[in-house]
Motif scaffolding. Structure first.
Motif, mmCIF file in Angstrom:
data_model
loop_
_atom_site.group_PDB
_atom_site.id
_atom_site.type_symbol
_atom_site.label_atom_id
_atom_site.label_comp_id
_atom_site.label_asym_id
_atom_site.label_seq_id
_atom_site.Cartn_x
_atom_site.Cartn_y
_atom_site.Cartn_z
ATOM 1 N N SER A 22 0.851 -1.188 0.000
ATOM 2 C CA SER A 22 0.000 0.000 0.000
ATOM 3 C C SER A 22 0.885 1.235 0.000
ATOM 4 N N ARG A 23 0.292 2.368 -0.304
ATOM 5 C CA ARG A 23 1.053 3.615 -0.341
ATOM 6 C C ARG A 23 1.438 4.060 1.056
ATOM 7 N N GLY A 24 2.713 4.378 1.234
ATOM 8 C CA GLY A 24 3.155 5.012 2.464
ATOM 9 C C GLY A 24 3.197 6.511 2.287
ATOM 10 N N LYS A 25 3.704 7.213 3.263
ATOM 11 C CA LYS A 25 3.770 8.667 3.203
ATOM 12 C C LYS A 25 5.037 9.110 2.466
ATOM 13 N N SER A 26 4.877 10.105 1.606
ATOM 14 C CA SER A 26 6.031 10.636 0.866
ATOM 15 C C SER A 26 5.692 12.040 0.388
ATOM 16 N N SER A 27 5.639 12.956 1.326
ATOM 17 C CA SER A 27 5.193 14.315 1.001
ATOM 18 C C SER A 27 6.228 15.393 1.285
ATOM 19 N N LEU A 28 7.420 15.021 1.703
ATOM 20 C CA LEU A 28 8.424 16.009 2.087
ATOM 21 C C LEU A 28 9.038 16.707 0.880
ATOM 22 N N ALA A 40 16.466 9.245 9.296
ATOM 23 C CA ALA A 40 16.965 9.482 7.937
ATOM 24 C C ALA A 40 15.843 9.863 6.979
ATOM 25 N N VAL A 41 16.212 10.697 5.997
ATOM 26 C CA VAL A 41 15.320 11.067 4.894
ATOM 27 C C VAL A 41 16.057 10.750 3.596
ATOM 28 N N TYR A 42 15.356 10.070 2.678
ATOM 29 C CA TYR A 42 15.973 9.634 1.430
ATOM 30 C C TYR A 42 15.334 10.310 0.223
ATOM 31 N N GLY A 43 16.172 10.537 -0.795
ATOM 32 C CA GLY A 43 15.706 11.025 -2.079
ATOM 33 C C GLY A 43 16.131 10.070 -3.171
ATOM 34 N N ALA A 44 15.983 10.492 -4.408
ATOM 35 C CA ALA A 44 16.277 9.614 -5.532
ATOM 36 C C ALA A 44 17.736 9.170 -5.561
ATOM 37 N N SER A 45 18.641 9.995 -5.062
ATOM 38 C CA SER A 45 20.066 9.664 -5.096
ATOM 39 C C SER A 45 20.594 9.148 -3.772
ATOM 40 N N GLY A 46 19.715 8.902 -2.793
ATOM 41 C CA GLY A 46 20.154 8.364 -1.509
ATOM 42 C C GLY A 46 19.811 9.282 -0.348
ATOM 43 N N LEU A 47 20.593 9.181 0.710
ATOM 44 C CA LEU A 47 20.347 9.972 1.922
ATOM 45 C C LEU A 47 20.476 11.464 1.629
ATOM 46 N N ALA A 62 10.977 2.118 -1.637
ATOM 47 C CA ALA A 62 10.770 3.459 -2.185
ATOM 48 C C ALA A 62 11.024 3.427 -3.682
ATOM 49 N N VAL A 63 10.115 4.020 -4.451
ATOM 50 C CA VAL A 63 10.208 4.056 -5.909
ATOM 51 C C VAL A 63 10.292 5.510 -6.360
ATOM 52 N N VAL A 82 10.878 9.655 2.993
ATOM 53 C CA VAL A 82 11.375 9.918 1.644
ATOM 54 C C VAL A 82 10.810 11.248 1.144
ATOM 55 N N LEU A 83 11.531 11.859 0.205
ATOM 56 C CA LEU A 83 11.050 13.093 -0.406
ATOM 57 C C LEU A 83 9.833 12.815 -1.293
ATOM 58 N N GLY A 84 9.156 13.880 -1.674
ATOM 59 C CA GLY A 84 7.971 13.755 -2.502
ATOM 60 C C GLY A 84 8.237 13.262 -3.904
ATOM 61 N N THR A 85 9.508 13.219 -4.319
ATOM 62 C CA THR A 85 9.846 12.651 -5.619
ATOM 63 C C THR A 85 9.854 11.127 -5.580
#
Length: 381
Positions: A22-28, A40-47, A62-63, A82-85
């Motif tokens: 199911s969808r988790g939260k990813s709005s940052l 930790a907060v992750y983006g497309a390229s890692g931490l 995370a996709v 994770v970031l919103g991306t």
């Protein structure tokens, strides 16, 4: 190398992906990452930083849902964000997180995206895709097999990292660190070493971006981040016709040109080889044509990859959810410029190291082929 195992269980029942997660939260947004806590907060390229709170309490997948690397999946631990991306996918009860990871990777959700427009994928769409569900015991077996392959890939990648460190250490030994400890030698800005530096942000009659309707099925290649980030100039299937190509003189590329990514995964470098296809760059890249009487593109690429140089540039990159470099930052970058004979001496050393790099890269490719073959067997139709 891990031998391909015999598949013994039934191929599993067909279900929709949204039955397994199911969808988790990813709005940052990037600017929300306050670095004021342990989570930790992750983006497309890692931490990308830390926060005092977290959005997802259990291990998840995370996709990347838009931008460069769209469709790429990675494993994230509990109590992270994770970031919103990115899209967080929370495994359903009875679903192993790493099994979900390999299954999602097998879907190749990012296939078919390239060009200048920012691609997007949504869970509401790909969550409906049919996938195979195996028993918990078989999930564990599959995860263990893939883990063995990934450990071997990691070893080969560590060898590449060591060789990369050797190349950069030799650079600093010969020429000094351009930012922290430059040796006493001629120093020039990138702008002084190159022909006028161009990107296609204002690509003549096509405005600030190459619109979808500009593309053709064949013709002159459009080079984008896909090629630069992967280091493979032959990837991609976006083209423009001859008429439009002739109208975009400032964006045309030639062998030896250096391409640099400006948005998202910034600062990646690709040098076009002699057998590159004629074409143009898209708006997310900049091209530099160096005066080879002053500096070799290969020398520049290594200098540009040094940690101190990247930190200097990325420290000035800006953006809410993606880093952005601009031409001014790159033009003003100052580098030590030794005599061409010294550059040749250094690049001869690099060529010897590249022989070992080639062997390690070949091993990674073989292991990746095994991984892909097994993913097709376990998860494919």
């Amino acid at each position: 190398m891990t031998d391909k195992p015999q598949f013994v269980e039934e191929r599993g029942q067909k279900v929709k992906l949204n039955n397994l997660c199911s969808r988790g939260k990813s709005s940052l947004r990037q600017k929300d990452v306050s670095n004021d806590g342990p989570y930790a907060v992750y983006g497309a390229s890692g931490l990308v930083g830390t926060m005092a709170s977290f959005q997802n309490a259990v291990p998840y997948v995370a996709v990347v849902k838009d931008g460069a690397g769209v469709g790429r999946a990675s494993a994230c631990e509990a109590n992270t964000s994770v970031l919103g991306t990115m899209q967080a996918l929370i495994p359903s009860e009875g679903i192993d997180r790493d099994y979900l990871l390999h299954l999602v990777r097998s879907l190749h959700l990012g296939d078919g995206f390239s060009g200048s427009t920012i691609p997007h994928i949504y869970f509401k769409d790909y969550g409906k895709l049919p996938v195979r569900l195996h028993s918990p015991a078989e999930q564990k077996r599959i995860v263990d097999i893939f883990a063995s392959i990934e450990r071997q890939i990691k070893v080969s990648k560590q060898q590449l990292d060591q060789l990369d460190f050797l190349v950069k250490s030799r650079f600093i030994e010969m020429f000094g660190d351009p930012i922290r400890n430059p040796l006493r030698m001629s120093v020039s800005s990138v702008e002084e070493l190159a022909a006028p530096i161009k990107n296609s942000m204002k690509a003549g009659p096509f405005g600030s971006a190459l619109k979808k309707e500009v593309y053709a099925e064949s013709g002159y290649k459009v080079y984008g981040q896909e090629q630069v980030i992967s280091g493979n100039q032959f990837l991609g299937n976006y083209y423009i016709d001859k008429e439009k190509y002739e109208q975009l003189n400032s964006c045309k590329v030639m062998p030896g040109d250096v391409l640099i990514s400006l948005v998202g995964t910034v600062g990646k470098v690709l040098i076009l080889s002699e057998d590159c296809q004629p074409g143009i760059i898209n708006p997310r890249l900049v091209k530099i044509t160096f005066d080879k009487r002053k500096i070799f593109p290969e020398y520049f690429a290594i200098a540009f990859s040094l940690e101190s140089v990247r930190s200097s540039l990325l420290g000035r990159a800006h953006g809410q959810t993606m880093n952005v470099l601009n031409l001014g930052m790159i033009k003003k970058l100052k580098l030590p410029v030794p005599p061409i004979s010294r550059q040749k001496e250094y690049l001869n050393f690099v060529a010897q190291v590249d022989k070992s790099r080639f062997v390690a890269q070949q091993q990674i490719e073989k292991l990746q082929m095994l991984y892909d073959s097994l993913a097709q067997e376990y998860f494919g139709d």
